[in-house]
Design a protein around this motif. Structure first.
Motif, PDB file in Angstrom:
ATOM      1  N   ARG A  87       0.939  -1.264   0.175  1.00  0.00           N
ATOM      2  CA  ARG A  87       0.183   0.049   0.318  1.00  0.00           C
ATOM      3  C   ARG A  87       1.061   1.317  -0.403  1.00  0.00           C
ATOM      4  N   GLU A  88       1.764   0.957   0.668  1.00  0.00           N
ATOM      5  CA  GLU A  88       3.126   2.216   1.113  1.00  0.00           C
ATOM      6  C   GLU A  88       4.014   2.255  -0.453  1.00  0.00           C
ATOM      7  N   PRO A  89       4.428   3.097  -0.719  1.00  0.00           N
ATOM      8  CA  PRO A  89       5.755   3.710  -1.090  1.00  0.00           C
ATOM      9  C   PRO A  89       6.994   3.248  -1.155  1.00  0.00           C
ATOM     10  N   LYS A  90       8.060   2.408  -1.773  1.00  0.00           N
ATOM     11  CA  LYS A  90       8.887   2.433  -1.014  1.00  0.00           C
ATOM     12  C   LYS A  90       9.966   4.497  -1.068  1.00  0.00           C
ATOM     13  N   ALA A  91       9.498   4.463  -2.000  1.00  0.00           N
ATOM     14  CA  ALA A  91       9.873   6.163  -2.017  1.00  0.00           C
ATOM     15  C   ALA A  91       9.169   6.763  -2.827  1.00  0.00           C
ATOM     16  N   LEU A  92       8.592   8.010  -2.692  1.00  0.00           N
ATOM     17  CA  LEU A  92       8.348   8.607  -2.937  1.00  0.00           C
ATOM     18  C   LEU A  92       8.759  10.162  -3.197  1.00  0.00           C
ATOM     19  N   MET A  93       8.999  10.715  -4.939  1.00  0.00           N
ATOM     20  CA  MET A  93       9.589  11.261  -5.191  1.00  0.00           C
ATOM     21  C   MET A  93       9.141  12.384  -5.555  1.00  0.00           C
ATOM     22  N   LYS A  94       9.126  13.925  -4.986  1.00  0.00           N
ATOM     23  CA  LYS A  94       8.343  15.014  -5.634  1.00  0.00           C
ATOM     24  C   LYS A  94       8.642  15.118  -7.308  1.00  0.00           C
ATOM     25  N   ILE A  95       7.248  15.380  -7.489  1.00  0.00           N
ATOM     26  CA  ILE A  95       7.694  15.918  -9.519  1.00  0.00           C
ATOM     27  C   ILE A  95       8.756  17.010  -9.089  1.00  0.00           C
ATOM     28  N   HIS A  96       8.733  18.376  -8.501  1.00  0.00           N
ATOM     29  CA  HIS A  96       9.616  19.078  -8.287  1.00  0.00           C
ATOM     30  C   HIS A  96      11.119  19.556  -7.935  1.00  0.00           C
ATOM     31  N   THR A  97      11.464  18.175  -7.426  1.00  0.00           N
ATOM     32  CA  THR A  97      12.634  18.043  -7.223  1.00  0.00           C
ATOM     33  C   THR A  97      12.722  17.270  -8.210  1.00  0.00           C
ATOM     34  N   LEU A  98      12.521  16.664  -9.596  1.00  0.00           N
ATOM     35  CA  LEU A  98      12.585  15.339 -10.011  1.00  0.00           C
ATOM     36  C   LEU A  98      14.178  15.797 -10.561  1.00  0.00           C
ATOM     37  N   ASN A  99      15.101  14.779 -10.791  1.00  0.00           N
ATOM     38  CA  ASN A  99      15.783  14.781 -12.790  1.00  0.00           C
ATOM     39  C   ASN A  99      16.543  13.753 -12.866  1.00  0.00           C
TER      40      ASN A  99
END
Ligand SMILES: [Zn+2]
Length: 349
Positions: free
Chosen positions: A172-184
């Protein structure tokens, strides 16, 4: 006959002088010497090799070394690079990555296939895999500890503002959540050891982290890359209303200015030198024990009047390269936002 051949070669060379034909239609490299006589375009040698992979659509010959018939020369004269771009690139989405001759083969090959084989930029319906704002699928992700690649479910959602991956299919819970505004995202095939290897960088608790992923299908991987770019484009449009597209596009993804091994010592300069992998990402110099580190040991700014960093490079040539890379940044004026970021990193312990 021989004079006809010579005559046609000269006509082909003349065609290269026409507007648009002086650079490769696909990657922009200067002085292309190959031509596709079914598409009517001039390409560089490297792209001509990729056109051979779609030989049902594109047939290539050398302008200088191969014989050209009257009909072929007439056809090339009636087409050309500008006309082909007007046709095959008419609906390239603004966020879509257009590779140059310095980009990896995967990006260039998929660009060529997207243009001529799938005709994605003639027909927008074919762009759904990367423009929909939502993408779900499985990618091979490199494990943090043992370096093995494991299949992981990934979800990119503009509505959630994040790219997530899950360790278990039913988790249910993601292992990692990567916010779009910090992504490269940056293709790093050599470093990752996979021809489709993508490095995804994000911020967690103000520290830069990495994951390394790939998909066996090159189209799938490039679609993920462009889906990330699309999500970032839409985020930036909201964050900077009224901003010109031309100002937002360079912010979607970026390649590192310079990467490689150097040796460093600690702040007191009394410890021994240790070999570290350095990455210069815009104005930040980061280092880690090895190129595939999970999160960087530190993020530091390059302009630091209060501390001198001492590095050594393996060769004098490497040293010159790093100095040139530093200098190119130091010479560029800083934007107000960049001062804010620098202040933040200075306070980091
Ligand atoms: Zn090219």
């Amino acid at each position: 006959m021989a004079t006809d051949q010579e005559n046609n070669k000269q006509r082909m060379i003349k065609l290269l002088e026409r507007p648009g034909n002086g650079s490769c239609v696909d990657c922009g490299a200067a002085d292309p010497e190959w031509a596709s006589y079914t598409l009517g375009v001039f390409v560089c040698q490297s792209c001509s090799g990729l056109h051979r992979n779609i030989s049902q659509i594109s047939k290539v010959k050398s302008v200088l070394l191969d014989p050209w018939s009257d009909a072929e020369v007439e056809f090339m004269a009636s087409r050309g690079n500008n006309a082909a771009k007007a046709k095959y690139e008419q609906k390239v989405p603004v966020f879509y990555y257009r590779p140059t001759h310095t980009d990896c083969q995967l990006l260039r090959e998929q660009w060529i296939r997207a243009k001529y084989e799938r005709k994605e930029f003639v027909c927008v319906e074919r762009q759904e895999p990367y423009s929909a704002g939502y993408r779900e699928g499985f990618l091979w992700k490199r494990g943090r500890d043992n370096g093995q690649f494991l299949s992981r479910k990934c979800i990119l959602s503009e509505r959630d503002g994040a790219l997530k991956y899950y360790n278990k299919h039913d988790a249910r819970e993601p292992k990692a959540l990567m916010k779009i505004h910090t992504l490269n995202a940056s293709f790093q095939p050599g470093k990752i050891g996979q021809p489709h290897g993508l490095q995804v960088t994000y911020l967690k608790d103000n520290s830069t982290r990495n994951i390394f992923v790939y998909h066996k299908d090159g189209k799938e991987m490039v679609d993920w890359f462009n889906a990330i770019r699309a999500a970032r484009f839409h985020y930036l449009q909201v964050a900077f209303p009224g901003a010109h597209h031309a100002d937002l596009v360079p912010k979607l993804t970026r390649d590192y200015i310079k990467e490689g091994y150097m040796e460093k010592t600690g702040p007191k300069h009394t410890e021994g030198f240790k070999k570290r992998w350095f990455t210069m990402d815009d104005r930040r110099l980061m280092y880690f024990k090895d190129p595939l580190g999970y999160h960087w040991q530190f993020g530091i700014t390059i302009v630091t009047p209060d501390r001198k960093f001492l590095f050594t490079c393996e060769t004098e040539e490497e040293q010159q390269d790093w100095m040139a890379a530093f200098q190119s940044l130091v010479n560029r004026p800083m934007l107000p936002q960049e001062y804010a970021v620098e202040a933040h990193f200075k306070h980091k312990p």
